[in-house]
Design a protein around this motif. Sequence first.
Motif, PDB file in Angstrom:
ATOM      1  N   LYS A 180       0.833  -1.207   0.000  1.00  0.00           N
ATOM      2  CA  LYS A 180       0.000   0.000   0.000  1.00  0.00           C
ATOM      3  C   LYS A 180       0.862   1.250   0.000  1.00  0.00           C
ATOM      4  N   ARG A 181       0.406   2.242  -0.741  1.00  0.00           N
ATOM      5  CA  ARG A 181       1.071   3.546  -0.736  1.00  0.00           C
ATOM      6  C   ARG A 181      -0.051   4.567  -0.681  1.00  0.00           C
ATOM      7  N   GLY A 182      -0.439   4.939   0.554  1.00  0.00           N
ATOM      8  CA  GLY A 182      -1.608   5.802   0.711  1.00  0.00           C
ATOM      9  C   GLY A 182      -2.819   5.072   0.159  1.00  0.00           C
ATOM     10  N   PHE A 183      -3.566   5.753  -0.709  1.00  0.00           N
ATOM     11  CA  PHE A 183      -4.732   5.104  -1.305  1.00  0.00           C
ATOM     12  C   PHE A 183      -4.338   4.293  -2.537  1.00  0.00           C
TER      13      PHE A 183
END
Lengths: 294, 294
Positions: A180-183
Amino acid sequence: MDNKVEYITRLFQRTSSKAIENYCLTRLWHKLDNDEIKIIPQQYVGRHTDKYALTDIYLPQFKLHIEVNEPAHYVSNDRILADEMRKKEIEKNTGHKLLVIDCRPDLKEIHKQIDDIVTEINNQVTIQKKNGTFKPWQPDIESNPNHWKNIGTIKTSDEIWFRNIEDICKLFDADFNKTKRGFQRRGGIFHPNSNTHLLWWPSEKTRSGWLNTLSQDEREIIETHSDSNTKATHYNNHLNSPQKRIVFFHHKDLLGLTSYKFKGVFAYDSSKSSPSIGTVWKMVENELKINLDE
Amino acid sequence: MDNKVEYITRLFQRTSSKAIENYCLTRLWHKLDNDEIKIIPQQYVGRHTDKYALTDIYLPQFKLHIEVNEPAHYVSNDRILADEMRKKEIEKNTGHKLLVIDCRPDLKEIHKQIDDIVTEINNQVTIQKKNGTFKPWQPDIESNPNHWKNIGTIKTSDEIWFRNIEDICKLFDADFNKTKRGFQRRGGIFHPNSNTHLLWWPSEKTRSGWLNTLSQDEREIIETHSDSNTKATHYNNHLNSPQKRIVFFHHKDLLGLTSYKFKGVFAYDSSKSSPSIGTVWKMVENELKINLDE
Protein backbone atom coordinates in the motif's frame (compact mmCIF):
# COMPACT_ATOMS: atom_id res chain seq x y z
CA MET A 1 -20.86 -19.80 -8.50
CA ASP A 2 -18.68 -22.89 -8.45
CA ASN A 3 -15.26 -22.21 -10.11
CA LYS A 4 -15.64 -25.02 -12.63
CA VAL A 5 -19.19 -24.04 -13.54
CA GLU A 6 -18.03 -20.47 -14.09
CA TYR A 7 -15.03 -21.49 -16.18
CA ILE A 8 -16.77 -23.96 -18.44
CA THR A 9 -19.92 -21.95 -19.04
CA ARG A 10 -17.76 -18.96 -19.97
CA LEU A 11 -15.66 -21.14 -22.24
CA PHE A 12 -18.78 -22.23 -24.10
CA GLN A 13 -20.00 -18.65 -24.34
CA ARG A 14 -16.61 -17.51 -25.58
CA THR A 15 -16.85 -19.72 -28.67
CA SER A 16 -20.55 -19.17 -29.33
CA SER A 17 -19.96 -16.86 -32.29
CA LYS A 18 -18.57 -19.82 -34.21
CA ALA A 19 -21.57 -22.14 -34.27
CA ILE A 20 -19.90 -25.34 -35.41
CA GLU A 21 -16.78 -24.90 -33.26
CA ASN A 22 -19.05 -24.32 -30.28
CA TYR A 23 -21.01 -27.47 -31.11
CA CYS A 24 -17.88 -29.63 -31.31
CA LEU A 25 -16.42 -28.14 -28.14
CA THR A 26 -19.60 -28.71 -26.13
CA ARG A 27 -19.86 -32.27 -27.42
CA LEU A 28 -16.23 -33.00 -26.60
CA TRP A 29 -16.69 -31.73 -23.04
CA HIS A 30 -20.01 -33.45 -22.33
CA LYS A 31 -19.00 -36.75 -23.91
CA LEU A 32 -15.72 -36.78 -21.97
CA ASP A 33 -17.96 -36.17 -18.95
CA ASN A 34 -14.92 -35.82 -16.73
CA ASP A 35 -14.55 -32.60 -14.78
CA GLU A 36 -10.92 -33.43 -13.98
CA ILE A 37 -10.01 -32.61 -17.58
CA LYS A 38 -9.03 -29.04 -18.37
CA ILE A 39 -9.85 -27.39 -21.67
CA ILE A 40 -8.19 -24.16 -22.81
CA PRO A 41 -9.43 -22.13 -25.78
CA GLN A 42 -7.19 -20.40 -28.32
CA GLN A 43 -3.83 -21.75 -27.21
CA TYR A 44 -0.80 -19.80 -28.45
CA VAL A 45 1.70 -21.88 -30.43
CA GLY A 46 4.92 -20.56 -32.01
CA ARG A 47 5.36 -21.66 -35.63
CA HIS A 48 8.56 -20.08 -36.82
CA THR A 49 10.17 -16.66 -36.48
CA ASP A 50 7.51 -13.96 -36.27
CA LYS A 51 4.68 -16.38 -36.95
CA TYR A 52 2.36 -18.01 -34.49
CA ALA A 53 -0.90 -19.92 -34.39
CA LEU A 54 -3.85 -20.02 -32.03
CA THR A 55 -5.33 -23.49 -31.87
CA ASP A 56 -9.08 -23.74 -31.19
CA ILE A 57 -8.93 -26.09 -28.21
CA TYR A 58 -6.00 -27.24 -26.08
CA LEU A 59 -5.94 -29.98 -23.45
CA PRO A 60 -2.74 -29.35 -21.46
CA GLN A 61 -2.91 -32.67 -19.57
CA PHE A 62 -2.50 -34.56 -22.84
CA LYS A 63 -0.52 -31.96 -24.82
CA LEU A 64 -3.32 -32.24 -27.35
CA HIS A 65 -4.59 -29.48 -29.65
CA ILE A 66 -7.88 -29.76 -31.51
CA GLU A 67 -8.84 -27.73 -34.56
CA VAL A 68 -12.44 -27.49 -35.73
CA ASN A 69 -12.34 -26.93 -39.47
CA GLU A 70 -15.44 -25.40 -41.01
CA PRO A 71 -16.24 -26.35 -44.61
CA ALA A 72 -14.45 -23.16 -45.78
CA HIS A 73 -11.14 -24.82 -44.86
CA TYR A 74 -11.54 -27.20 -47.78
CA VAL A 75 -12.55 -24.84 -50.61
CA SER A 76 -9.17 -24.96 -52.35
CA ASN A 77 -6.12 -27.18 -52.55
CA ASP A 78 -3.99 -24.23 -51.43
CA ARG A 79 -6.03 -23.89 -48.28
CA ILE A 80 -5.83 -27.63 -47.58
CA LEU A 81 -2.06 -27.65 -48.10
CA ALA A 82 -1.65 -24.57 -45.88
CA ASP A 83 -3.62 -26.31 -43.11
CA GLU A 84 -1.48 -29.43 -43.41
CA MET A 85 1.72 -27.40 -43.22
CA ARG A 86 0.36 -25.54 -40.20
CA LYS A 87 -0.43 -28.83 -38.46
CA LYS A 88 3.07 -30.19 -39.13
CA GLU A 89 4.76 -27.02 -37.91
CA ILE A 90 2.71 -26.92 -34.73
CA GLU A 91 3.40 -30.57 -33.94
CA LYS A 92 7.11 -30.17 -34.68
CA ASN A 93 7.58 -26.96 -32.67
CA THR A 94 5.63 -28.07 -29.62
CA GLY A 95 6.03 -31.83 -29.55
CA HIS A 96 2.25 -31.81 -29.04
CA LYS A 97 -0.35 -33.61 -31.10
CA LEU A 98 -2.91 -31.78 -33.23
CA LEU A 99 -6.19 -33.41 -34.23
CA VAL A 100 -8.59 -31.96 -36.77
CA ILE A 101 -12.39 -32.21 -36.87
CA ASP A 102 -13.67 -31.92 -40.45
CA CYS A 103 -17.13 -30.31 -40.35
CA ARG A 104 -18.15 -30.94 -43.94
CA PRO A 105 -20.07 -34.19 -43.38
CA ASP A 106 -23.44 -34.72 -41.67
CA LEU A 107 -24.14 -34.81 -37.95
CA LYS A 108 -23.47 -38.53 -37.50
CA GLU A 109 -20.06 -38.30 -39.15
CA ILE A 110 -19.08 -35.21 -37.13
CA HIS A 111 -20.15 -37.09 -34.00
CA LYS A 112 -18.00 -40.07 -34.95
CA GLN A 113 -14.89 -37.91 -35.30
CA ILE A 114 -15.46 -36.35 -31.87
CA ASP A 115 -16.24 -39.71 -30.28
CA ASP A 116 -12.91 -41.04 -31.61
CA ILE A 117 -11.09 -38.13 -29.95
CA VAL A 118 -13.00 -38.81 -26.72
CA THR A 119 -11.87 -42.45 -26.83
CA GLU A 120 -8.27 -41.38 -27.38
CA ILE A 121 -8.36 -38.95 -24.45
CA ASN A 122 -9.99 -41.52 -22.18
CA ASN A 123 -7.22 -43.98 -23.05
CA GLN A 124 -4.65 -41.34 -22.10
CA VAL A 125 -6.41 -40.75 -18.77
CA THR A 126 -6.33 -44.48 -18.03
CA ILE A 127 -2.62 -44.70 -18.85
CA GLN A 128 -1.73 -41.59 -16.82
CA LYS A 129 -3.74 -42.81 -13.83
CA LYS A 130 -1.99 -46.18 -14.00
CA ASN A 131 1.40 -44.42 -14.13
CA GLY A 132 0.41 -42.02 -11.36
CA THR A 133 1.11 -39.04 -13.64
CA PHE A 134 -2.46 -37.78 -14.03
CA LYS A 135 -2.88 -34.24 -12.67
CA PRO A 136 -6.61 -33.56 -12.30
CA TRP A 137 -7.94 -30.11 -13.20
CA GLN A 138 -8.43 -28.36 -9.88
CA PRO A 139 -9.09 -24.66 -10.39
CA ASP A 140 -9.66 -24.17 -6.66
CA ILE A 141 -6.11 -25.41 -6.07
CA GLU A 142 -4.47 -23.57 -8.99
CA SER A 143 -5.43 -20.33 -7.26
CA ASN A 144 -4.80 -21.34 -3.64
CA PRO A 145 -1.53 -19.82 -2.29
CA ASN A 146 -1.30 -22.30 0.60
CA HIS A 147 -1.36 -25.21 -1.82
CA TRP A 148 1.67 -23.87 -3.73
CA LYS A 149 3.47 -22.87 -0.52
CA ASN A 150 3.31 -26.50 0.57
CA ILE A 151 4.67 -27.67 -2.77
CA GLY A 152 7.48 -25.11 -2.53
CA THR A 153 7.95 -24.54 -6.26
CA ILE A 154 5.84 -22.76 -8.85
CA LYS A 155 6.02 -23.47 -12.58
CA THR A 156 4.38 -21.65 -15.47
CA SER A 157 3.19 -25.03 -16.77
CA ASP A 158 1.08 -25.40 -13.59
CA GLU A 159 -1.16 -22.52 -14.78
CA ILE A 160 -1.02 -20.79 -11.39
CA TRP A 161 -3.14 -17.70 -10.89
CA PHE A 162 -4.44 -15.66 -7.98
CA ARG A 163 -7.53 -13.58 -7.48
CA ASN A 164 -5.70 -10.70 -5.79
CA ILE A 165 -2.37 -9.27 -4.60
CA GLU A 166 -3.04 -10.40 -1.04
CA ASP A 167 -2.84 -14.02 -2.22
CA ILE A 168 0.49 -13.34 -3.99
CA CYS A 169 1.85 -11.98 -0.68
CA LYS A 170 0.56 -15.03 1.18
CA LEU A 171 2.47 -17.32 -1.16
CA PHE A 172 5.80 -15.64 -0.36
CA ASP A 173 5.05 -14.72 3.28
CA ALA A 174 5.44 -11.10 2.17
CA ASP A 175 3.90 -8.24 4.14
CA PHE A 176 0.71 -7.22 2.35
CA ASN A 177 0.79 -3.81 4.08
CA LYS A 178 3.96 -2.95 2.17
CA THR A 179 1.97 -3.06 -1.08
CA LYS A 180 0.00 0.00 0.00
CA ARG A 181 1.07 3.55 -0.74
CA GLY A 182 -1.61 5.80 0.71
CA PHE A 183 -4.73 5.10 -1.30
CA GLN A 184 -2.62 3.67 -4.10
CA ARG A 185 -1.09 0.29 -4.65
CA ARG A 186 2.56 -0.28 -5.42
CA GLY A 187 3.36 -2.06 -8.69
CA GLY A 188 5.47 -4.56 -6.77
CA ILE A 189 7.42 -5.21 -3.56
CA PHE A 190 10.66 -7.04 -2.86
CA HIS A 191 10.70 -10.70 -1.93
CA PRO A 192 11.10 -10.94 1.90
CA ASN A 193 14.37 -12.94 1.46
CA SER A 194 15.98 -10.73 -1.20
CA ASN A 195 16.63 -7.17 -2.30
CA THR A 196 17.03 -8.11 -5.96
CA HIS A 197 13.92 -10.26 -6.45
CA LEU A 198 10.83 -8.16 -6.98
CA LEU A 199 7.31 -9.58 -6.69
CA TRP A 200 5.79 -7.74 -9.64
CA TRP A 201 2.16 -7.56 -10.75
CA PRO A 202 2.17 -5.56 -13.98
CA SER A 203 -1.25 -4.99 -15.49
CA GLU A 204 -2.31 -5.09 -19.11
CA LYS A 205 -4.41 -2.04 -18.26
CA THR A 206 -2.79 1.40 -18.24
CA ARG A 207 -2.41 2.56 -14.62
CA SER A 208 -1.48 6.18 -13.86
CA GLY A 209 0.24 6.29 -17.25
CA TRP A 210 2.21 3.06 -16.82
CA LEU A 211 1.78 0.57 -19.61
CA ASN A 212 3.01 -3.04 -19.64
CA THR A 213 2.82 -5.18 -22.73
CA LEU A 214 3.25 -8.94 -22.59
CA SER A 215 4.33 -10.43 -25.91
CA GLN A 216 2.20 -13.11 -27.62
CA ASP A 217 4.73 -15.81 -26.72
CA GLU A 218 4.72 -14.50 -23.10
CA ARG A 219 8.54 -14.29 -22.99
CA GLU A 220 8.87 -10.50 -22.98
CA ILE A 221 7.32 -7.55 -21.15
CA ILE A 222 7.81 -3.96 -22.31
CA GLU A 223 7.43 -1.48 -19.45
CA THR A 224 6.82 2.07 -20.51
CA HIS A 225 4.94 5.28 -19.64
CA SER A 226 2.72 7.57 -21.68
CA ASP A 227 4.61 10.66 -20.44
CA SER A 228 7.96 10.93 -22.26
CA ASN A 229 9.78 12.43 -19.23
CA THR A 230 8.64 9.69 -16.86
CA LYS A 231 9.48 7.12 -19.53
CA ALA A 232 13.04 8.46 -19.91
CA THR A 233 13.57 8.68 -16.12
CA HIS A 234 12.33 5.13 -15.66
CA TYR A 235 14.53 3.87 -18.47
CA ASN A 236 17.60 5.52 -16.93
CA ASN A 237 16.76 4.30 -13.42
CA HIS A 238 16.56 0.71 -14.61
CA LEU A 239 19.43 0.78 -17.09
CA ASN A 240 21.18 -2.60 -16.73
CA SER A 241 19.03 -3.37 -13.71
CA PRO A 242 20.16 -6.47 -11.77
CA GLN A 243 16.54 -7.08 -10.68
CA LYS A 244 14.86 -10.43 -11.07
CA ARG A 245 11.14 -9.88 -11.44
CA ILE A 246 8.76 -12.63 -10.36
CA VAL A 247 5.83 -11.83 -12.62
CA PHE A 248 2.13 -12.23 -11.87
CA PHE A 249 0.51 -10.65 -14.89
CA HIS A 250 -2.79 -8.93 -14.14
CA HIS A 251 -5.15 -9.41 -17.04
CA LYS A 252 -8.59 -10.36 -18.17
CA ASP A 253 -8.25 -13.77 -19.77
CA LEU A 254 -10.01 -15.07 -22.88
CA LEU A 255 -12.98 -16.04 -20.75
CA GLY A 256 -13.33 -12.59 -19.22
CA LEU A 257 -12.00 -13.62 -15.79
CA THR A 258 -9.55 -11.18 -14.20
CA SER A 259 -6.59 -12.65 -12.35
CA TYR A 260 -2.87 -12.42 -11.60
CA LYS A 261 -1.18 -15.23 -13.48
CA PHE A 262 2.36 -16.51 -12.87
CA LYS A 263 4.42 -15.95 -16.02
CA GLY A 264 7.93 -16.82 -14.76
CA VAL A 265 10.98 -14.85 -13.64
CA PHE A 266 12.04 -11.95 -15.87
CA ALA A 267 15.34 -10.04 -16.12
CA TYR A 268 16.48 -6.85 -17.83
CA ASP A 269 17.02 -7.21 -21.57
CA SER A 270 19.88 -4.85 -22.44
CA SER A 271 19.73 -5.65 -26.15
CA LYS A 272 16.11 -4.55 -26.51
CA SER A 273 15.62 -1.82 -23.91
CA SER A 274 15.99 1.70 -25.26
CA PRO A 275 14.88 5.24 -24.38
CA SER A 276 12.33 5.14 -27.21
CA ILE A 277 10.93 1.62 -26.62
CA GLY A 278 11.17 1.60 -22.83
CA THR A 279 12.45 -1.00 -20.40
CA VAL A 280 12.24 -4.55 -21.72
CA TRP A 281 12.14 -7.58 -19.44
CA LYS A 282 12.73 -11.07 -20.80
CA MET A 283 11.74 -14.38 -19.28
CA VAL A 284 14.76 -16.17 -17.81
CA GLU A 285 13.17 -18.89 -15.65
CA ASN A 286 9.82 -20.64 -16.00
CA GLU A 287 9.95 -22.01 -12.48
CA LEU A 288 10.92 -20.75 -9.06
CA LYS A 289 11.61 -22.02 -5.56
CA ILE A 290 9.28 -19.94 -3.43
CA ASN A 291 11.86 -19.25 -0.69
CA LEU A 292 14.56 -18.60 -3.36
CA ASP A 293 16.76 -21.47 -2.10
CA GLU A 294 19.06 -22.77 -4.81
CA MET B 1 -24.84 -27.69 -44.41
CA ASP B 2 -26.79 -30.67 -43.13
CA ASN B 3 -30.27 -29.58 -41.87
CA LYS B 4 -29.75 -31.06 -38.42
CA VAL B 5 -26.28 -29.56 -38.03
CA GLU B 6 -27.68 -26.17 -39.00
CA TYR B 7 -30.64 -26.42 -36.64
CA ILE B 8 -28.77 -27.63 -33.58
CA THR B 9 -25.77 -25.35 -33.91
CA ARG B 10 -28.13 -22.39 -34.27
CA LEU B 11 -30.12 -23.56 -31.27
CA PHE B 12 -26.95 -23.59 -29.16
CA GLN B 13 -25.97 -20.16 -30.44
CA ARG B 14 -29.45 -18.84 -29.74
CA THR B 15 -29.11 -19.56 -26.01
CA SER B 16 -25.47 -18.55 -25.69
CA SER B 17 -26.25 -15.27 -23.94
CA LYS B 18 -27.47 -17.25 -20.94
CA ALA B 19 -24.33 -19.15 -19.97
CA ILE B 20 -25.81 -21.69 -17.59
CA GLU B 21 -28.92 -22.39 -19.69
CA ASN B 22 -26.65 -22.93 -22.68
CA TYR B 23 -24.50 -25.32 -20.65
CA CYS B 24 -27.49 -27.41 -19.53
CA LEU B 25 -29.00 -27.46 -23.01
CA THR B 26 -25.75 -28.60 -24.65
CA ARG B 27 -25.27 -31.28 -22.01
CA LEU B 28 -28.84 -32.52 -22.41
CA TRP B 29 -28.41 -32.80 -26.18
CA HIS B 30 -24.98 -34.44 -26.16
CA LYS B 31 -25.80 -36.86 -23.35
CA LEU B 32 -29.03 -37.89 -25.07
CA ASP B 33 -26.80 -38.44 -28.10
CA ASN B 34 -29.83 -39.22 -30.22
CA ASP B 35 -30.38 -37.13 -33.32
CA GLU B 36 -33.93 -38.45 -33.66
CA ILE B 37 -34.95 -36.28 -30.71
CA LYS B 38 -36.17 -32.77 -31.45
CA ILE B 39 -35.50 -29.85 -29.12
CA ILE B 40 -37.38 -26.56 -29.40
CA PRO B 41 -36.32 -23.40 -27.56
CA GLN B 42 -38.71 -20.93 -25.92
CA GLN B 43 -41.95 -22.84 -26.33
CA TYR B 44 -45.12 -20.75 -25.96
CA VAL B 45 -47.52 -22.00 -23.27
CA GLY B 46 -50.83 -20.35 -22.35
CA ARG B 47 -51.25 -19.89 -18.60
CA HIS B 48 -54.57 -18.15 -18.11
CA THR B 49 -56.40 -15.29 -19.81
CA ASP B 50 -53.92 -12.75 -21.14
CA LYS B 51 -50.95 -14.50 -19.56
CA TYR B 52 -48.49 -16.84 -21.17
CA ALA B 53 -45.11 -18.41 -20.50
CA LEU B 54 -42.13 -19.28 -22.66
CA THR B 55 -40.42 -22.40 -21.38
CA ASP B 56 -36.66 -22.67 -21.96
CA ILE B 57 -36.60 -26.04 -23.70
CA TYR B 58 -39.42 -28.17 -25.12
CA LEU B 59 -39.26 -31.74 -26.39
CA PRO B 60 -42.46 -32.20 -28.41
CA GLN B 61 -42.05 -35.98 -28.77
CA PHE B 62 -42.39 -36.38 -25.00
CA LYS B 63 -44.55 -33.34 -24.25
CA LEU B 64 -41.78 -32.36 -21.87
CA HIS B 65 -40.73 -28.82 -20.93
CA ILE B 66 -37.46 -28.08 -19.16
CA GLU B 67 -36.68 -24.93 -17.24
CA VAL B 68 -33.12 -24.00 -16.32
CA ASN B 69 -33.31 -21.95 -13.14
CA GLU B 70 -30.34 -19.72 -12.42
CA PRO B 71 -29.53 -19.04 -8.76
CA ALA B 72 -31.54 -15.78 -8.99
CA HIS B 73 -34.73 -17.88 -9.09
CA TYR B 74 -34.21 -18.81 -5.45
CA VAL B 75 -33.40 -15.45 -3.87
CA SER B 76 -36.79 -15.04 -2.19
CA ASN B 77 -39.69 -17.18 -1.04
CA ASP B 78 -42.00 -15.11 -3.25
CA ARG B 79 -39.93 -15.96 -6.29
CA ILE B 80 -39.88 -19.65 -5.38
CA LEU B 81 -43.65 -19.71 -4.86
CA ALA B 82 -44.22 -17.86 -8.14
CA ASP B 83 -42.10 -20.45 -9.97
CA GLU B 84 -44.03 -23.30 -8.38
CA MET B 85 -47.35 -21.75 -9.35
CA ARG B 86 -46.09 -21.21 -12.89
CA LYS B 87 -45.05 -24.87 -13.12
CA LYS B 88 -48.47 -26.06 -11.90
CA GLU B 89 -50.34 -23.79 -14.31
CA ILE B 90 -48.25 -24.88 -17.27
CA GLU B 91 -48.69 -28.56 -16.47
CA LYS B 92 -52.44 -28.13 -15.91
CA ASN B 93 -53.08 -26.08 -19.06
CA THR B 94 -51.02 -28.22 -21.41
CA GLY B 95 -51.17 -31.69 -19.92
CA HIS B 96 -47.40 -31.65 -20.43
CA LYS B 97 -44.71 -32.26 -17.85
CA LEU B 98 -42.31 -29.55 -16.70
CA LEU B 99 -38.94 -30.40 -15.15
CA VAL B 100 -36.68 -27.87 -13.47
CA ILE B 101 -32.87 -27.82 -13.32
CA ASP B 102 -31.67 -26.00 -10.21
CA CYS B 103 -28.32 -24.34 -11.01
CA ARG B 104 -27.31 -23.37 -7.49
CA PRO B 105 -25.17 -26.42 -6.69
CA ASP B 106 -21.75 -27.40 -8.07
CA LEU B 107 -20.99 -28.97 -11.43
CA LYS B 108 -21.41 -32.58 -10.30
CA GLU B 109 -24.86 -31.91 -8.84
CA ILE B 110 -26.00 -30.00 -11.94
CA HIS B 111 -24.78 -32.93 -14.03
CA LYS B 112 -26.74 -35.38 -11.91
CA GLN B 113 -29.99 -33.48 -12.45
CA ILE B 114 -29.47 -33.44 -16.22
CA ASP B 115 -28.46 -37.10 -16.30
CA ASP B 116 -31.71 -37.97 -14.48
CA ILE B 117 -33.68 -36.14 -17.17
CA VAL B 118 -31.69 -37.96 -19.86
CA THR B 119 -32.58 -41.29 -18.24
CA GLU B 120 -36.26 -40.33 -18.13
CA ILE B 121 -36.28 -39.33 -21.81
CA ASN B 122 -34.44 -42.49 -22.84
CA ASN B 123 -37.07 -44.55 -20.99
CA GLN B 124 -39.78 -42.71 -22.91
CA VAL B 125 -38.02 -43.42 -26.21
CA THR B 126 -37.85 -47.13 -25.35
CA ILE B 127 -41.56 -47.24 -24.46
CA GLN B 128 -42.61 -45.30 -27.58
CA LYS B 129 -40.48 -47.50 -29.83
CA LYS B 130 -41.99 -50.62 -28.27
CA ASN B 131 -45.50 -49.19 -28.82
CA GLY B 132 -44.64 -48.08 -32.35
CA THR B 133 -45.56 -44.48 -31.48
CA PHE B 134 -42.08 -42.94 -31.71
CA LYS B 135 -41.88 -40.25 -34.41
CA PRO B 136 -38.21 -39.54 -35.08
CA TRP B 137 -37.11 -35.94 -35.71
CA GLN B 138 -36.68 -35.68 -39.46
CA PRO B 139 -36.28 -32.05 -40.52
CA ASP B 140 -35.69 -33.11 -44.13
CA ILE B 141 -39.13 -34.70 -44.11
CA GLU B 142 -40.93 -31.94 -42.18
CA SER B 143 -40.16 -29.64 -45.11
CA ASN B 144 -40.66 -32.09 -47.98
CA PRO B 145 -44.01 -31.48 -49.80
CA ASN B 146 -44.03 -34.95 -51.39
CA HIS B 147 -43.82 -36.58 -47.98
CA TRP B 148 -46.97 -34.78 -46.76
CA LYS B 149 -48.78 -35.31 -50.06
CA ASN B 150 -48.37 -39.05 -49.55
CA ILE B 151 -49.70 -38.82 -46.01
CA GLY B 152 -52.67 -36.77 -47.25
CA THR B 153 -53.22 -34.74 -44.07
CA ILE B 154 -51.27 -31.91 -42.49
CA LYS B 155 -51.46 -31.02 -38.80
CA THR B 156 -49.98 -28.06 -36.95
CA SER B 157 -48.59 -30.52 -34.38
CA ASP B 158 -46.41 -32.02 -37.14
CA GLU B 159 -44.38 -28.78 -37.30
CA ILE B 160 -44.59 -28.62 -41.09
CA TRP B 161 -42.66 -25.90 -42.86
CA PHE B 162 -41.46 -25.16 -46.37
CA ARG B 163 -38.49 -23.28 -47.74
CA ASN B 164 -40.49 -21.49 -50.44
CA ILE B 165 -43.89 -20.90 -52.06
CA GLU B 166 -43.10 -23.35 -54.84
CA ASP B 167 -43.09 -26.17 -52.27
CA ILE B 168 -46.47 -25.03 -50.90
CA CYS B 169 -47.87 -25.25 -54.44
CA LYS B 170 -46.35 -28.71 -54.90
CA LEU B 171 -48.14 -29.94 -51.79
CA PHE B 172 -51.57 -28.97 -53.17
CA ASP B 173 -50.83 -29.59 -56.87
CA ALA B 174 -51.47 -25.88 -57.35
CA ASP B 175 -50.10 -23.99 -60.36
CA PHE B 176 -47.00 -22.11 -59.19
CA ASN B 177 -47.28 -19.74 -62.18
CA LYS B 178 -50.52 -18.38 -60.75
CA THR B 179 -48.58 -17.00 -57.77
CA LYS B 180 -46.80 -14.54 -60.06
CA ARG B 181 -48.12 -11.09 -60.86
CA GLY B 182 -45.58 -9.47 -63.16
CA PHE B 183 -42.45 -9.06 -61.08
CA GLN B 184 -44.49 -9.34 -57.91
CA ARG B 185 -45.78 -12.29 -55.98
CA ARG B 186 -49.42 -12.72 -54.98
CA GLY B 187 -50.13 -13.03 -51.25
CA GLY B 188 -52.04 -16.24 -51.93
CA ILE B 189 -53.90 -18.28 -54.56
CA PHE B 190 -57.01 -20.45 -54.39
CA HIS B 191 -56.79 -24.16 -53.72
CA PRO B 192 -57.13 -25.98 -57.10
CA ASN B 193 -60.27 -27.83 -55.82
CA SER B 194 -62.05 -24.83 -54.29
CA ASN B 195 -62.95 -21.19 -54.77
CA THR B 196 -63.35 -20.55 -51.04
CA HIS B 197 -60.10 -22.09 -49.75
CA LEU B 198 -57.16 -19.76 -50.18
CA LEU B 199 -53.55 -20.95 -49.90
CA TRP B 200 -52.20 -17.95 -47.99
CA TRP B 201 -48.60 -17.08 -47.11
CA PRO B 202 -48.80 -13.93 -45.01
CA SER B 203 -45.44 -12.56 -43.91
CA GLU B 204 -44.43 -11.09 -40.60
CA LYS B 205 -42.52 -8.54 -42.66
CA THR B 206 -44.37 -5.54 -44.10
CA ARG B 207 -44.77 -6.02 -47.87
CA SER B 208 -45.92 -3.12 -50.06
CA GLY B 209 -47.69 -1.71 -47.00
CA TRP B 210 -49.44 -4.95 -46.01
CA LEU B 211 -48.89 -6.01 -42.45
CA ASN B 212 -49.89 -9.35 -40.91
CA THR B 213 -49.60 -9.99 -37.20
CA LEU B 214 -49.78 -13.50 -35.76
CA SER B 215 -50.82 -13.54 -32.11
CA GLN B 216 -48.55 -15.12 -29.47
CA ASP B 217 -50.88 -18.11 -29.14
CA GLU B 218 -50.91 -18.42 -32.96
CA ARG B 219 -54.72 -18.52 -33.10
CA GLU B 220 -55.29 -15.11 -34.69
CA ILE B 221 -53.91 -13.09 -37.59
CA ILE B 222 -54.65 -9.40 -38.04
CA GLU B 223 -54.39 -8.31 -41.68
CA THR B 224 -54.03 -4.60 -42.19
CA HIS B 225 -52.37 -1.93 -44.35
CA SER B 226 -50.33 1.13 -43.48
CA ASP B 227 -52.40 3.29 -45.87
CA SER B 228 -55.79 4.07 -44.30
CA ASN B 229 -57.65 4.06 -47.64
CA THR B 230 -56.28 0.66 -48.67
CA LYS B 231 -57.01 -0.62 -45.17
CA ALA B 232 -60.66 0.52 -45.34
CA THR B 233 -61.14 -0.89 -48.86
CA HIS B 234 -59.64 -4.21 -47.82
CA TYR B 235 -61.82 -4.33 -44.71
CA ASN B 236 -64.96 -3.68 -46.75
CA ASN B 237 -63.99 -6.19 -49.46
CA HIS B 238 -63.58 -8.93 -46.87
CA LEU B 239 -66.49 -8.03 -44.60
CA ASN B 240 -68.01 -11.36 -43.50
CA SER B 241 -65.77 -13.17 -45.96
CA PRO B 242 -66.66 -16.86 -46.42
CA GLN B 243 -63.00 -17.62 -47.19
CA LYS B 244 -61.10 -20.39 -45.46
CA ARG B 245 -57.43 -19.51 -45.40
CA ILE B 246 -54.85 -22.28 -45.28
CA VAL B 247 -52.02 -20.43 -43.60
CA PHE B 248 -48.29 -20.85 -44.15
CA PHE B 249 -46.81 -18.06 -42.09
CA HIS B 250 -43.63 -16.61 -43.53
CA HIS B 251 -41.28 -15.69 -40.72
CA LYS B 252 -37.80 -15.86 -39.34
CA ASP B 253 -37.95 -18.33 -36.48
CA LEU B 254 -36.16 -18.13 -33.13
CA LEU B 255 -33.10 -19.70 -34.70
CA GLY B 256 -32.95 -17.18 -37.52
CA LEU B 257 -34.16 -19.60 -40.20
CA THR B 258 -36.73 -18.19 -42.63
CA SER B 259 -39.57 -20.48 -43.67
CA TYR B 260 -43.28 -20.82 -44.40
CA LYS B 261 -44.82 -22.70 -41.50
CA PHE B 262 -48.25 -24.34 -41.47
CA LYS B 263 -50.39 -22.66 -38.81
CA GLY B 264 -53.82 -24.20 -39.54
CA VAL B 265 -56.99 -23.08 -41.34
CA PHE B 266 -58.25 -19.59 -40.51
CA ALA B 267 -61.67 -17.98 -41.02
CA TYR B 268 -63.05 -14.44 -40.79
CA ASP B 269 -63.62 -13.25 -37.23
CA SER B 270 -66.64 -10.94 -37.40
CA SER B 271 -66.50 -10.11 -33.69
CA LYS B 272 -62.96 -8.72 -33.86
CA SER B 273 -62.62 -7.29 -37.38
CA SER B 274 -63.24 -3.56 -37.62
CA PRO B 275 -62.34 -0.65 -39.91
CA SER B 276 -59.83 0.61 -37.32
CA ILE B 277 -58.20 -2.73 -36.41
CA GLY B 278 -58.37 -4.36 -39.83
CA THR B 279 -59.45 -7.81 -40.94
CA VAL B 280 -59.03 -10.46 -38.26
CA TRP B 281 -58.70 -14.16 -39.08
CA LYS B 282 -59.08 -16.79 -36.38
CA MET B 283 -57.85 -20.36 -36.40
CA VAL B 284 -60.74 -22.80 -36.95
CA GLU B 285 -58.94 -26.06 -37.80
CA ASN B 286 -55.49 -27.28 -36.82
CA GLU B 287 -55.48 -29.99 -39.44
CA LEU B 288 -56.48 -30.33 -43.07
CA LYS B 289 -57.03 -32.98 -45.71
CA ILE B 290 -54.79 -31.82 -48.55
CA ASN B 291 -57.38 -32.50 -51.28
CA LEU B 292 -60.15 -30.98 -49.08
CA ASP B 293 -62.15 -34.26 -49.02
CA GLU B 294 -64.38 -34.47 -45.97
